[in-house]
Design a protein around this motif. Structure first.
Motif, short mmCIF file in Angstrom:
data_model
loop_
_atom_site.label_atom_id
_atom_site.label_comp_id
_atom_site.label_asym_id
_atom_site.label_seq_id
_atom_site.Cartn_x
_atom_site.Cartn_y
_atom_site.Cartn_z
N GLN A 25 0.83 -1.20 0.00
CA GLN A 25 0.00 0.00 0.00
C GLN A 25 0.86 1.26 0.00
O GLN A 25 0.55 2.23 -0.71
N GLU A 26 1.94 1.24 0.76
CA GLU A 26 2.85 2.40 0.76
C GLU A 26 3.38 2.67 -0.64
O GLU A 26 3.44 3.83 -1.08
N ILE A 69 0.63 4.21 -2.82
CA ILE A 69 0.39 5.61 -2.49
C ILE A 69 1.55 6.48 -2.98
O ILE A 69 1.33 7.57 -3.52
N THR A 112 -6.45 12.12 -2.58
CA THR A 112 -7.10 11.33 -1.54
C THR A 112 -6.98 9.86 -1.93
O THR A 112 -7.38 9.46 -3.03
N VAL A 113 -6.42 9.06 -1.04
CA VAL A 113 -6.25 7.64 -1.31
C VAL A 113 -6.97 6.84 -0.24
O VAL A 113 -6.59 6.84 0.93
N GLY A 159 -7.87 3.42 1.42
CA GLY A 159 -7.18 2.14 1.45
C GLY A 159 -7.50 1.33 2.69
O GLY A 159 -8.07 1.84 3.66
N ALA A 183 -5.06 5.14 6.33
CA ALA A 183 -5.67 5.65 5.10
C ALA A 183 -7.16 5.90 5.32
O ALA A 183 -7.80 5.21 6.10
#
Length: 266
Positions: free
Chosen positions: A49-50, A53, A64-65, A67, A72
């Motif tokens: 995920q990092e 992003i 805006t993400v 997750g 998030a």
């Protein structure tokens, strides 16, 4: 041009996140529990995920993400652009060395998806929806053309908790009584991809899914000519209750099964 760029970024971010996750697959990555015995997370989820992003914010630094992991946001905004991310959809499969999991990223505007990418590292498959079509490994695909439920295979998806197993049982019973066969893969986003490419005829749940489990896949299916509704048969959104996904030809029968599952909780 902004929508084109957002689509490009969604695809790139899904590929980057999938690459990170793939490096951890079938290794001894530690497994942590979140909210239940089957709700697990790993370092691979967080690092994937990092990376997703980071990739998004290289082009859209203020994006805006939405997750699944860490801090998030968890709600898709109704106004303006955003991205919706699932770094590993199918983490239970991932930690059991089962090769059915993926990284999914959707670009949305005003709450509706405009592009989506699902990357499945164990099989090398990619499902990408943009520009009015869905492509599977680079080739345009459409949903299946089956209209006979008794010749169709469908999948109950999402996760019924231990306190909602009557609904799960009703869903399974409805499938085996009305359709040719049942599949359950352990990854909602992969299952959406199967419907989009015609490998599977439908998936459904009476539950309200998390946006990271559903938004990208719903766009894949719609752009491939399929139908995605809520339990009322109305247009499905990220905040709808229930999700019924089909090639269109078996939708009414699948909708009936989803409603039967929902009735089991009353």
């Amino acid at each position: 041009m902004d929508e084109i760029e957002r689509a490009d970024v969604a695809v790139a971010a899904a590929r980057e996140g999938a690459s990170v996750a793939a490096d951890y697959f079938r290794t001894d990555v530690p497994v942590e529990m979140k909210d239940g015995k089957t709700d697990v997370v790993t370092r691979a989820d967080r690092e994937a995920q990092e990376r997703v992003i980071e990739t998004i914010r290289e082009t859209f630094p203020d994006a805006t993400v939405v997750g699944e992991e860490d801090d998030a946001p968890t709600v898709v905004p109704d106004d303006g652009p955003a991205f919706v991310v699932d770094p590993i959809d199918g983490t239970n499969n991932f930690v059991r060395d089962i090769p059915i999991w993926c990284t999914s990223v959707a670009a949305v505007v005003d709450g509706e998806p405009i592009a989506a990418a699902t990357v499945v590292p164990p099989t090398g498959d990619e499902y990408i929806a943009r520009d009015g079509e869905t492509r599977f490994n680079g080739e345009p695909v459409t949903v299946s053309d089956r209209t006979d439920p008794q010749a169709s295979t469908v999948c109950p998806t999402l996760w019924w908790g231990l306190d909602r197993r009557d609904e799960y049982a009703a869903a399974a019973t409805g499938v085996v009584e009305r359709f040719a066969d049942l599949r359950r893969y352990g990854s909602a986003q992969v299952s959406f991809g199967y419907v989009a490419s015609g490998a599977l005829d439908g998936i459904f749940s009476n539950l309200q899914g998390n946006p990271w489990d559903t938004v990208a896949g719903a766009h894949l299916v719609r752009q491939a000519g399929g139908r995605v509704t809520d339990l009322e048969g109305e247009h499905w959104r990220h905040d709808s209750t229930g999700v019924v996904v089909s090639n269109g030809g078996i939708h009414d029968e699948l909708l009936a099964v989803a409603r039967e599952a929902d009735a089991a909780r009353e």
